[in-house]
Design a protein around this motif. Sequence first.
Motif, PDB file in Angstrom:
ATOM      1  N   ILE B  69     -41.721 -10.892 -33.737  1.00  0.00           N
ATOM      2  CA  ILE B  69     -41.188  -9.718 -33.143  1.00  0.00           C
ATOM      3  C   ILE B  69     -40.989  -8.600 -34.197  1.00  0.00           C
ATOM      4  CG2 ILE B  69     -38.856  -9.247 -32.019  1.00  0.00           C
ATOM      5  CD1 ILE B  69     -38.757 -11.727 -30.600  1.00  0.00           C
ATOM      6  N   LEU B  70     -40.445  -8.994 -35.373  1.00  0.00           N
ATOM      7  CA  LEU B  70     -40.036  -7.865 -36.271  1.00  0.00           C
ATOM      8  C   LEU B  70     -41.535  -7.502 -36.937  1.00  0.00           C
ATOM      9  CD1 LEU B  70     -37.362  -9.809 -38.630  1.00  0.00           C
ATOM     10  CD2 LEU B  70     -36.947  -7.849 -37.140  1.00  0.00           C
ATOM     11  N   GLU B  71     -42.626  -8.194 -36.933  1.00  0.00           N
ATOM     12  CA  GLU B  71     -43.952  -7.650 -37.219  1.00  0.00           C
ATOM     13  C   GLU B  71     -44.278  -6.499 -36.339  1.00  0.00           C
ATOM     14  OE1 GLU B  71     -46.796 -10.886 -37.578  1.00  0.00           O
ATOM     15  OE2 GLU B  71     -47.284  -9.893 -39.336  1.00  0.00           O
ATOM     16  N   GLN B  72     -44.116  -6.753 -34.955  1.00  0.00           N
ATOM     17  CA  GLN B  72     -44.413  -5.716 -34.102  1.00  0.00           C
ATOM     18  C   GLN B  72     -43.243  -4.626 -34.025  1.00  0.00           C
ATOM     19  OE1 GLN B  72     -46.530  -5.656 -31.074  1.00  0.00           O
ATOM     20  NE2 GLN B  72     -47.694  -7.600 -32.266  1.00  0.00           N
ATOM     21  N   ALA B  73     -42.238  -4.905 -34.525  1.00  0.00           N
ATOM     22  CA  ALA B  73     -41.212  -3.586 -34.579  1.00  0.00           C
ATOM     23  C   ALA B  73     -41.316  -2.750 -35.677  1.00  0.00           C
ATOM     24  CB  ALA B  73     -39.737  -4.159 -34.709  1.00  0.00           C
ATOM     25  N   LEU B  74     -41.957  -3.245 -36.736  1.00  0.00           N
ATOM     26  CA  LEU B  74     -42.490  -2.489 -37.905  1.00  0.00           C
ATOM     27  C   LEU B  74     -43.688  -1.751 -37.546  1.00  0.00           C
ATOM     28  CD1 LEU B  74     -41.683  -2.056 -40.932  1.00  0.00           C
ATOM     29  CD2 LEU B  74     -43.049  -3.835 -41.624  1.00  0.00           C
TER      30      LEU B  74
END
Lengths: 115, 293
Positions: B69-74
């Motif tokens: 999820i954080l990968e997508q957010a970044l």
Amino acid sequence: MKGAILMDKKQAISWGVSFGSIALVAGMVSYLGLSKEYLPNTAKQKNTIQQTPNNFYSERGFHQDHDQDQSFDNSDDSQFNGDFFDNGQQSQQFDNSQQFSHGQHGNFDTTTGGT
Amino acid sequence: MFQYQFLSMSTTVNISIQHELFANDLMPVYKLFQLVEDKCSRFREDSELMRLNQKVGEEVKISEELFAILEQALHFYEKTHGIFNPGILSEIIRSGYAQSIEHIKGQNLSGMEKLPSQVSVMKPFDLNKSNQSVTPHTKLDLGGIAKGWVIDQAADVLEKVGYGFINVGGDIRIFGELPRPLNIGIEDPFDPSKIISSIQVVSGAIATSTTMKRRWLVNGENKHHLIDTRTGEPSLSCIVSSTVTAKTAIEADIWAKVNLLEGKDANNHKEVQTVLINKNGQVWKGGKLSGNV
């Protein structure tokens, strides 16, 4: 006398056979007449199959509205202009879709509106 | 169609699918939502996200799901040049959104100290893929993007079972091959009982962002949940509702939000199909088709 009785007997048999035949035919006609209503109507079946995709979401109150304006602006280069944002004036460029009042989902499969 | 519903993420998850689901079909989907809520909810002190938010400045190993999820957010933080920014939890709380929305919606939160606005310009976090770790530089909020992520995951599970769509509070993702386009009504942001426009989609996702639903007052002043990252305050955009189509629910959610925040500049993102509604109730449709009829 004996000959007359024999003739009557033959006649009776002949009438019996005729009567039986008529009764049989009448019965078959009657049977065929009733059955005809239950014979599969292939034309109707084809119509039903064709309609299936449109009715597919109709369970639990979702409907497709064929009267609904489904016009969709496919223009690739639609531009916002200042009027739309600044002073709220009507512009021919913009889609002012009519409102659809509805119950649960009205004529739509589902709705979106944010949370 | 068969319909299934359950509550998650302060909203209702609706699944419509062409054949009946059994418990072992539905349970993996339910568990996905539970998992993401357990990991990403900022309203649970013991969630993985909130434990991470206690360690700003430290490198922390995290779960596979949170890392994804954080990968997508970044990715979207960079793609939108910071208009989408998950590092605005402090600004959200300062605006009054410190509890789950059902506790504050329509309420007047009085007595709150008025703090100066802060504009967050720093990158919200750094990721270390080899270590599956993150170094947060500020406190994070993953509300919208986590919802988009789990909807996409759920669609992947359901696609193996049949075709239909999943609707989570208005974020919709189609799965499988539909026999005809989905006809979706767009709610009037000023009166959600009415439909003001519509969109027809045969695949992909649709999401709507609006400033009109999650609203409350702070000392009599109107607030809502969509923070403009350029000001640190609830957005003053003239766009009050933005509906966007995209290939995935995550993309649709992000672009719906960004289009609304950008207002008149929203036209720049031509890879998505957009329906915008402004404060005067005018409707505009445009952008490029993406997975639609």
